[in-house]
Each structure stands twice: as C-alpha cells, then as structure tokens.
Design an enzyme around this catalytic site. Structure first.
Site, PDB file in Angstrom:
ATOM      1  NE  ARG A  77      -3.974  -2.010   2.231  1.00 20.05           N
ATOM      2  CZ  ARG A  77      -3.906  -3.339   2.481  1.00 20.05           C
ATOM      3  NH1 ARG A  77      -2.779  -3.870   2.956  1.00 20.05           N
ATOM      4  NH2 ARG A  77      -4.949  -4.105   2.263  1.00 20.05           N
ATOM      5  CG  HIS A 104      -0.607  -5.547  -4.390  1.00 21.21           C
ATOM      6  ND1 HIS A 104       0.494  -5.473  -3.562  1.00 21.21           N
ATOM      7  CD2 HIS A 104      -1.433  -6.476  -3.827  1.00 21.21           C
ATOM      8  CE1 HIS A 104       0.344  -6.315  -2.552  1.00 21.21           C
ATOM      9  NE2 HIS A 104      -0.814  -6.938  -2.687  1.00 21.21           N
ATOM     10  CG  HIS A 175       0.145 -11.437  -3.705  1.00 19.03           C
ATOM     11  ND1 HIS A 175      -0.758 -12.278  -3.101  1.00 19.03           N
ATOM     12  CD2 HIS A 175       0.051 -10.253  -3.053  1.00 19.03           C
ATOM     13  CE1 HIS A 175      -1.402 -11.626  -2.148  1.00 19.03           C
ATOM     14  NE2 HIS A 175      -0.924 -10.389  -2.092  1.00 19.03           N
ATOM     15  CD  GLU A 314       2.157 -10.581  -0.033  1.00 16.81           C
ATOM     16  OE1 GLU A 314       2.163  -9.413  -0.486  1.00 16.81           O
ATOM     17  OE2 GLU A 314       1.219 -11.037   0.662  1.00 16.81           O
TER      18      GLU A 314
END
Length: 348
Positions: A77, A104, A175, A314
């Site tokens: 974010r 993203h 992801h 991630e």
C-alpha cells in the site's frame, strides 16, 4: 505450447518448467503469473501446492486476490494514494476497497500485462514488458524483466530487473498463495503448519493497514516466530494489531547483517504431508499474509479461497516507504536497475 485464453486479441501462453525431482511449473505470459507448481507426493503422484484460477478472465479481474501474481510498480500500500518526488506530488489509483490507498501498483499493475518471453535454458524462462510514464499515476517509463528458474534442488528462483528513464519508486513482489497440503483448500488449514521467521522485529499498522512508521520487537507478541510454532497458535489472540487486518498481514524486518546477498527469511512445514517451504531473499524483509481476509467468495482451481486456507510470503521493501523518510528508499534514478532475487525451495 498451450494457451489459457485471449484478452483484447492477445493470447496468454502457458509456459512449462520441469526438473529432475519430478516438479512441474506452469507460468503465464500474462502477468508473469505462477499458475501451478506440481510436487511429488508420497503416493507416487503429484500435488499442486499453489492456488490458481481456471481462466484468463479471472486473472484479469480488477480487485482480485493477486493469485500467483508478479506485483509492481510498487507492492503493498501507498497511503493516501499519493507521494511527493522532486517537488511534484503524484496522485495514484485508489484501489484498496474502502481505504484511500494505492494497492499493488493500482488498477493495472505489472500483474495485468502481457509479457514477451524466451527460454534461456530448459529450466528457465525470461519475461519482458514495459510500464509507460503515467501508468497508475507513476512517473517514468520502466522496462521490466522477470526471470524464473526451477532448479534440480527444488528451488524456484525469482529474479526481477526494472530500469527507469527518470526517478520513480519501484518495489516488486511475488504474491503466490501456497497450499502445502495440496488438493482443495480447507478453512484454517494453515493453522497447523509450523512457521519460523528469521526476524526480531516487525512493522505495526495504523489506520488504513499501512505501517505506523515504528519498528518494534516481536518478543512477547503473537508475531514472534523466531522459533518454529504453529501458524494458528495465536490466530485468535487479543492483539490490537489484529483489529486492523484480522490477523497476520504484517511486514517482518529480517535479521540481516548489512549484506545484500540472499539470506534465509522463513521456513513453513506441513506436518501432515512433511512438505517444507523455505524462502530466502535479498530484500530487507517480507509480508506474511495468512489469508486472514479471505472469505470464500472467490472460486479458484482448488475450490473457494477460504479464510486461512493458504499462506503468502511476499519479499519486498518496507511498505509505504515512499511516504516514510525513515524507511529504506524505493526510488531508482534514471538508468539505474532495481534488482530483486528471492528463492523458494520445496522439500518433500
């Protein structure tokens, strides 16, 4: 060569990598997406340990769960969907549900591109694409190159190269949702998986599910995975941080010693199948996402994407680093190349 489908007159190729251990990967030329990873099981067959979709249209759907996606231009974010650089304030896509954030990379990120591809070797594929100036609100044209390699040691080596023609933030991640149990997704399946994270500190959230700017110790909190423990042991702990995200969705700052070499980040083990997933990276940390916000409304090739049915590791820079001066800068200059190397290894 197989094709998954067509969008806007372009076909998405299914690219296959295999190794001497009997593993097989399917990678899409759309989004540089990992669609499946087949791993031998104890019965002589193979299980798919990552979650994917059955159609290209599902991967292209906006606001999706980013299954197997290569994420950019900036992962995670960006608070307020804006940032300042060189005296200019850049306004970005607002695509984070009810929150005023960019998530993203915006509505059409790196996961929504068609990539050209070539095979440097029989166990490696390289994918290339471009992100133009102004895309998602970001400045600069960038050239993207992704290299995936499946080694005979059971390693999936992910390498990302991004070059810009002017200053711009870049922070990529992978992801993939890992389902170490294989087969259909089960609610709370990850609760019994044993997790170890090589990090003494993590980044707590503030409103908007963005880091507060603090870097705090994991000791004495549910975020302490320095020794192997079941993912679900503290799922329901009365932890104020869980009020923001519903559970584990936080960034861990790895115990690095100044080196940019790939170093161990995490180990996940499924006691039932005996499968182990190891991750190492050259990034300063990673986000642990335990599918806490998954609610069964998304259909996948392994059934409904249910709460705590899988896990994401991630690797990336600190989230919202562009707006936190104390965090490592995500800015690359004109002519510079961003480079990430992350290695996932499966033992069985």
């Amino acid at each position: 060569m197989a094709f998954l489908g067509t969008l806007n007159g372009r076909e998405a190729s299914v690219l296959v990598l295999e190794n001497a251990l009997g593993m097989k990967m399917e990678i899409l030329s759309y989004g540089a997406i990992l669609r499946s990873w087949l791993v031998p099981n104890s019965s002589g067959g193979r299980d798919n340990i990552v979650v994917g979709f059955n159609s290209l249209e599902e991967y292209d759907r906006q606001g999706g769960p980013y299954l197997g996606a290569f994420v950019g231009r900036v992962a995670n974010r960006i608070s307020g969907a804006k940032f300042a650089l060189g005296g200019t304030t850049y306004s970005l896509d607002v695509n984070d549900g009810p929150r005023n954030n960019t998530l993203h990379g915006g509505w059409r990120g790196f996961n929504n591109k068609f990539y050209t591809f070539r095979f440097p070797s029989s166990q490696s594929v390289e994918l290339s694409a471009e992100s133009v100036d102004g895309e998602g609100g970001f400045p600069g044209n960038v050239q993207i190159r992704v290299r995936y390699t499946l080694t005979d040691a059971g390693e999936w080596v992910c390498e990302y190269f991004v070059t810009a023609d002017q200053k711009t933030p870049v922070d990529c991640t992978q992801h993939t949702y890992f389902n170490l149990s294989g087969g259909n997704l089960r609610e709370n399946a990850n609760a019994d998986w044993e997790l170890q994270i090589f990090a003494d500190r993590y980044l707590p959230f503030r409103e908007g599910i963005v880091p507060s700017g603090e870097i705090v110790p994991v000791a004495g909190t549910p975020f302490d995975f320095r020794q192997p423990k079941a993912v679900g042991r503290d799922h329901d702990a009365k932890e104020p941080q869980f009020d923001f995200s519903g559970g584990y969705s936080h960034y861990y700052v790895l115990n690095r010693k100044g080196s940019q070499d790939v170093t161990p980040a995490a180990v996940v083990r499924d006691p039932q199948t005996g499968r182990t997933l190891e991750m190492a990276t050259n990034q300063p940390g990673f986000v642990l996402f335990a599918c806490t916000s998954c609610n069964g409304t998304v259909n996948t090739s392994q059934g409904k994407l249910v709460r705590r049915g899988a896990i994401c590791l991630e690797a990336q820079n600190y989230p919202n680093a562009i707006n936190e001066p104390s965090f490592p800068s995500p800015i690359i200059k004109a002519g510079e190349t961003y480079y990430q190397k992350t290695v996932y290894r499966v033992r069985f």
